[in-house]
Design an enzyme around this catalytic site. Sequence first.
Site, short mmCIF file in Angstrom:
data_model
loop_
_atom_site.label_atom_id
_atom_site.label_comp_id
_atom_site.label_asym_id
_atom_site.label_seq_id
_atom_site.Cartn_x
_atom_site.Cartn_y
_atom_site.Cartn_z
CE LYS A 110 -4.44 -2.03 1.53
NZ LYS A 110 -5.11 -2.03 2.71
CE LYS A 190 -5.48 -7.88 -5.87
NZ LYS A 190 -5.13 -7.49 -4.50
CE LYS A 193 -10.52 -0.48 -3.39
NZ LYS A 193 -10.96 -1.77 -3.06
#
Length: 322
Positions: A110, A190, A193
């Site tokens: 992230k 993959k 978002k």
Amino acid sequence: MRILSGLQPSGRLHIGNYFGMMEAALKLQHEGEAFYFIADYHSLTSIHDGKLLRSHVRDLAIDFLACGLDPAKCVLFRQSDVPEHTELAWILSTVTPMGLLERCHSYKDKIANGISPSHGLFAYPVLMAADILIYDSDVVPVGRDQKQHVEVTRDIAVKMNLAFGDGLLKVPEPRIREETAVVPGLDGRKMSKSYDNTIQLFEEPGALKKKIMRIVMDSTPLEAPKPIENNSVLDLYKLVASPADYQTMVDDHLRGGIGYGDFKKRLLEAMLAHFAPFRERRAEIVADPAYVNRVLAEGAEKARAIARKTLDRVRAAVGLGD
Ligand code: ADP
Ligand code: TRP
């Protein structure tokens, strides 16, 4: 058997979420006592806009119901309606070794994708452990990328039991569906978002067509046989087409003479057909806002009663309160 899973309301549901987690979770609602929740405390790690978060929460509740979640069979609730999760998370965090969290891939991924490294983001696996352990969950259906977090949850449960007594917390099992473990996105990576390569579950047909036409393919000439490995169109088609139609498409790839544009059209049609009943159901639910409010209120009440009991048990064991 108690089943529990959560989804973050951090954007509209995409087909990676659906096939990676939601479809299996919805099947499981018939096999045990299922609890599914909208993880809004978790989404605070990436969304700092109250209005936006609230609208995502609502959309996700509607999407869950449109996809076939049956509130008569399972409990759907909003995480923040059960604030006991956060108190348990604090208690768990006091037995969680730093190293356990430092090893989590999702935190590193992230940050690499531009989310700012807050304490909440780092500590989020502990909140996830609380989400799971507070319901004495047996089984946690998630996509492969969440498997590590369920393992962290197991480690934390074992540590708590060692410190405060055997059997205090139930050690849960992850349930990963290997065949659809990673749904590819428009660029072959993959679907996520964070990569801006998603197809939303309730994409408007026009937008869906544009996205499918944008899927990146190789430059094999039209008449030549086409590769069937690492082929996003074929992989996505497999998820929504019948086995016979999928086999036909594989044969057509191997034979050659058909271009990717044609395969993409087949994918578009199969996708529209597969999700048509969900679309109809969604329109009905959107037209009845009171229904969604009622489901969430009843879900919160049922979930909270159980969470409260577990938290009281843990508070007593660790020495909080009288
Ligand atoms: P995103 O990567 O878009 O932010 P999330 O991390 O919110 O998605 O994932 C929510 C759930 O959907 C998780 O259980 C996750 O494992 C599953 N999931 C997300 N993307 C995929 C994918 N491309 N393939 C399979 N499962 C996925
Ligand atoms: N961390 C999960 C995700 O990002 C969502 C989640 C939060 C969850 N708490 C959970 C999933 C508990 C399963 C069980 O997708």
